[in-house]
Design an enzyme around this catalytic site. Structure first.
Site, short mmCIF file in Angstrom:
data_model
loop_
_atom_site.label_atom_id
_atom_site.label_comp_id
_atom_site.label_asym_id
_atom_site.label_seq_id
_atom_site.Cartn_x
_atom_site.Cartn_y
_atom_site.Cartn_z
N ASN A 160 2.45 8.66 5.20
CA ASN A 160 3.85 9.14 5.12
C ASN A 160 4.17 9.88 3.83
O ASN A 160 4.96 10.82 3.83
CB ASN A 160 4.82 7.97 5.36
CG ASN A 160 4.70 6.90 4.31
OD1 ASN A 160 3.62 6.69 3.75
ND2 ASN A 160 5.78 6.22 4.04
N GLY A 236 0.44 0.11 4.09
CA GLY A 236 0.39 0.51 5.50
C GLY A 236 1.19 -0.47 6.34
O GLY A 236 2.08 -1.16 5.83
N THR A 238 2.31 -3.69 8.76
CA THR A 238 2.18 -5.14 8.61
C THR A 238 1.01 -5.68 9.44
O THR A 238 0.27 -6.55 8.99
CB THR A 238 3.51 -5.82 9.01
OG1 THR A 238 4.50 -5.41 8.06
CG2 THR A 238 3.41 -7.32 9.01
N THR A 240 -1.79 -4.15 10.26
CA THR A 240 -3.05 -3.85 9.57
C THR A 240 -3.20 -4.74 8.34
O THR A 240 -4.31 -5.24 8.06
CB THR A 240 -3.08 -2.37 9.11
OG1 THR A 240 -2.61 -1.55 10.17
CG2 THR A 240 -4.47 -1.94 8.73
N GLU A 258 1.31 -3.69 0.51
CA GLU A 258 2.65 -3.11 0.63
C GLU A 258 2.82 -2.72 2.10
O GLU A 258 2.16 -1.79 2.58
CB GLU A 258 2.78 -1.86 -0.26
CG GLU A 258 2.60 -2.13 -1.74
CD GLU A 258 3.68 -3.02 -2.32
OE1 GLU A 258 4.78 -3.08 -1.74
OE2 GLU A 258 3.42 -3.66 -3.35
N CYS A 292 8.90 3.99 4.01
CA CYS A 292 9.01 2.54 4.20
C CYS A 292 10.35 2.03 3.70
O CYS A 292 10.78 0.96 4.09
CB CYS A 292 7.86 1.82 3.51
SG CYS A 292 7.72 2.27 1.78
N GLU A 471 3.68 -3.69 -7.00
CA GLU A 471 3.14 -2.56 -7.72
C GLU A 471 4.15 -2.17 -8.80
O GLU A 471 5.20 -2.79 -8.94
CB GLU A 471 2.91 -1.39 -6.76
CG GLU A 471 1.87 -1.70 -5.69
CD GLU A 471 1.55 -0.52 -4.79
OE1 GLU A 471 2.49 0.16 -4.34
OE2 GLU A 471 0.36 -0.28 -4.55
P1 NDP Z 1 -1.63 1.81 8.99
O1 NDP Z 1 -1.54 0.35 8.69
O2 NDP Z 1 -1.99 2.23 10.35
O3 NDP Z 1 -2.68 2.52 8.02
C1 NDP Z 1 -2.61 2.50 6.61
C2 NDP Z 1 -3.99 2.82 6.05
O4 NDP Z 1 -4.88 1.77 6.39
C3 NDP Z 1 -4.61 4.09 6.60
O5 NDP Z 1 -5.41 4.69 5.61
C4 NDP Z 1 -5.44 3.56 7.74
O6 NDP Z 1 -6.44 4.45 8.11
C5 NDP Z 1 -5.99 2.29 7.12
N1 NDP Z 1 -6.41 1.27 8.06
C6 NDP Z 1 -6.04 1.10 9.36
N2 NDP Z 1 -6.68 0.02 9.89
C7 NDP Z 1 -7.45 -0.51 8.91
C8 NDP Z 1 -8.34 -1.64 8.82
N3 NDP Z 1 -8.56 -2.45 9.86
N4 NDP Z 1 -8.98 -1.87 7.65
C9 NDP Z 1 -8.75 -1.08 6.58
N5 NDP Z 1 -7.95 0.01 6.60
C10 NDP Z 1 -7.29 0.27 7.73
O7 NDP Z 1 -0.24 2.42 8.52
P2 NDP Z 1 0.25 3.91 8.69
O8 NDP Z 1 -0.74 4.85 8.08
O9 NDP Z 1 0.67 4.09 10.10
O10 NDP Z 1 1.52 3.92 7.71
C11 NDP Z 1 2.77 3.55 8.11
C12 NDP Z 1 3.06 2.11 7.69
O11 NDP Z 1 2.96 2.00 6.29
C13 NDP Z 1 4.47 1.70 8.04
O12 NDP Z 1 4.46 0.42 8.58
C14 NDP Z 1 5.17 1.68 6.69
O13 NDP Z 1 6.25 0.82 6.63
C15 NDP Z 1 4.07 1.27 5.78
N6 NDP Z 1 4.37 1.68 4.42
C16 NDP Z 1 4.69 0.73 3.50
C17 NDP Z 1 5.03 1.09 2.21
C18 NDP Z 1 5.35 0.06 1.18
O14 NDP Z 1 5.36 0.40 -0.01
N7 NDP Z 1 5.63 -1.18 1.53
C19 NDP Z 1 5.06 2.50 1.80
C20 NDP Z 1 4.69 3.41 2.84
C21 NDP Z 1 4.35 3.01 4.11
P3 NDP Z 1 -6.21 5.51 9.31
O15 NDP Z 1 -4.86 6.10 9.14
O16 NDP Z 1 -7.28 6.47 9.06
O17 NDP Z 1 -6.31 4.71 10.56
#
Ligand code: NDP
Length: 491
Positions: A160, A236, A238, A240, A258, A292, A471
């Site tokens: 994002n 990413g 929750t 994941t 996060e 997020c 963080e």
């Molecule tokens: P995901 O959880 O799908 O992915 C996040 C990252 O983790 C990506 O690089 C993804 O790779 C990787 N990933 C996915 N599965 C695995 C696994 N099993 N093991 C290790 N790495 C993995 O999230 P999104 O990319 O869809 O991001 C959106 C989410 O992030 C939303 O829920 C949002 O709320 C949250 N977010 C939270 C923030 C915070 O500060 N709390 C800030 C920004 C976003 P790939 O994309 O290549 O599958």
């Protein structure tokens, strides 16, 4: 060529991994398509790296750690500043590249994503130069605490805010003396790829930072499971985060997560109405609602509910959904087709649950080059109970719900009625009430009469299902170091 390096050629770029200071193809020669969300067209190829690429990256990071961790903080800071200089020098190029890869308006990249990426590096460079550890004196002895870097560490970031969140993670890890294996989202790999070229141009020592592209389930998982990785910082979803935490638990590696949010925006009748309205539009729809910290549940005191609904819907309808390259575009494209479909299905669910769509509720058709892109009209929904899925589950798109309240207790009950606890906003001119709500609300970040005002020294993160750890500022440096207490008896 710039700086003697190849510049990303948009149409046919094969993105490369950055391992041991070199740009390399994945060992298995497997590639994934990278789409431009505004056009729906494939425009580059991303490595679909596997565990063997992660092995190479961890080996490079482990080797580099000996030298990097021994450098004085000031010298590591110098390296971070030189990389930040490269970002600043390539600012316009990065703005266009990030917008194209993610679908967000160029204006947003120009105002937020790219400047903040450079600031992240400079901020932690400054912090490490002034970093000091504690000492505790006793009558006959003194304790001092060493805070030593961990070694090779893993950073996994989402799509994002691609370069913004990528640098937010790697900067404190590197500043503290660790060497990093990082994986950006496969959905938005381009700015991290360009960043790897800029690190080479800046003279960052080989192996200090390694960037490996690929899917979360294979490449990301290989970082999490690698025995040479001493800690994981993940941003990413929750779901994941839960998978990652379960994998890490038996290894006792450090981790910080996060995660998602379902953030309340509580509006009292006595607020500065115009300031609240202007900010609420941003907190609802900035980055197509894919931040997020966006406030997705707008909770409004009943005394002003009708007025707010009328004005908010009117102003939402005026937002322009369009080509991210146009300067008057407010909302660009949704990041990917699967995410677009997920958001549309959430809107459908809201209808099925009995919600009234006050505006939006459908895709936006953009003519010309963006005819095949993934665009959604900003959507406002009312009439749903707090317990329904629309008000409980993260949508992460340009969709908000409205809920009225009568008393402070009711507002707080509504705000806290989710499994998430990332951020919240409170709008009131009553300072006592603002503080009271801040104390009672369950979220890691509370904004009173503002949104997304960020001081990088403050702790950042969520409670409940929105994360583990914090963080930002010293919290980040503490996470990326191991405290070791040394006690010296001198009498
Ligand atoms: P995901 O959880 O799908 O992915 C996040 C990252 O983790 C990506 O690089 C993804 O790779 C990787 N990933 C996915 N599965 C695995 C696994 N099993 N093991 C290790 N790495 C993995 O999230 P999104 O990319 O869809 O991001 C959106 C989410 O992030 C939303 O829920 C949002 O709320 C949250 N977010 C939270 C923030 C915070 O500060 N709390 C800030 C920004 C976003 P790939 O994309 O290549 O599958």
């Amino acid at each position: 060529m710039e700086d003697g390096l190849p510049v990303c050629d948009a149409v046919s770029t094969k993105i490369k991994n950055y391992i041991g200071g070199q740009l390399v193809e994945p060992n298995n020669d497997r590639w994934l398509d990278n789409y431009e969300p505004a056009t729906g067209q494939v425009y580059s190829q991303v490595p679909d790296s596997d565990a063997s690429d992660i092995d190479a990256a961890v080996a490079a990071a482990t080797e580099a750690f000996q030298g990097w961790s021994q450098l004085p903080g000031g010298q590591r800071a110098g390296h971070l500043h030189r990389v930040a200089n490269q970002i600043d020098q390539h600012f316009d190029e990065l703005v266009k590249l990030e917008s194209r890869d993610n679908g967000k308006p160029e204006s947003l990249c120009r105002a937020v994503d790219i400047p903040r990426s450079s600031i992240n590096l400079r901020f932690f460079a400054g912090l490490i130069e002034g970093y000091a550890s504690e000492s505790h004196a006793m009558p006959d002895a003194i304790n001092y605490t060493l805070r030593q870097p961990l070694g090779a560490v893993g950073c996994i970031s989402p799509w994002n805010l691609p370069l913004y969140l990528f640098t937010w993670k790697i900067a404190p890890a590197l500043a503290a003396g660790n060497c990093v294996v990082a994986k950006p989202s496969e959905v938005t790999p381009m700015s991290a790829f360009r960043f790897s070229e800029l690190c080479i141009a800046a003279g960052l020592p080989p192996g200090v930072l390694n960037i490996v592209h690929g899917s979360g389930t294979e490449t990301g998982n290989a970082i999490v499971e690698h025995p040479g990785i001493k800690a994981i910082s993940f941003t990413g979803g929750t779901k994941t985060g839960r998978t990652i935490a379960a994998k890490i638990a038996p290894t006792f590696k450090k981790y910080a997560l996060e995660l998602g949010g379902k953030n309340p925006n509580i509006i009292f009748a006595d607020c500065d109405y115009e300031q609240m309205m202007e900010t609420t539009l941003r907190s609802s729809f900035a980055n197509q609602g894919q931040i997020c910290l966006c406030g997705s549940r707008v909770i409004v005191e009943r005394k002003i509910y009708d007025r707010f609904r009328k004005d908010f819907v009117e102003r939402t309808k005026m937002l322009k959904v369009g080509d991210p390259t146009e300067s008057d575009t407010n909302l660009g494209a949704i990041v990917s087709k699967p995410h677009y479909e997920k958001i549309m299905s959430c809107i459908e669910l809201a209808r099925e649950e009995g919600g009234t769509i006050l505006c939006g509720g459908h895709s936006a058709q953009i003519n010309g080059r963006c005819a095949e892109g993934y665009f959604i009209q900003p959507t406002v929904i009312e009439g749903l109970p707090s317990s329904c899925r629309t008000n409980q589950e993260e949508i992460f798109g340009p969709v908000v719900t409205l809920q009225p309240f009568d008393t402070v207790d009711e507002a707080i009950d509504l705000a806290n009625d989710t499994e998430y606890g990332l951020s919240s906003s409170v709008w009131t001119s009553n300072i006592k009430r603002g503080h009271e709500v801040a104390h009672r609300i369950e979220s890691g970040v509370v904004w009173i009469n503002c949104w997304l005002v960020r001081d990088l020294r403050t702790p950042f993160g969520g409670m409940k299902q929105s994360g583990v750890g914090r963080e930002g500022g010293l919290e980040a440096l503490r996470f990326w170091t191991e405290p070791k207490n040394v006690c010296v008896k001198y009498l």
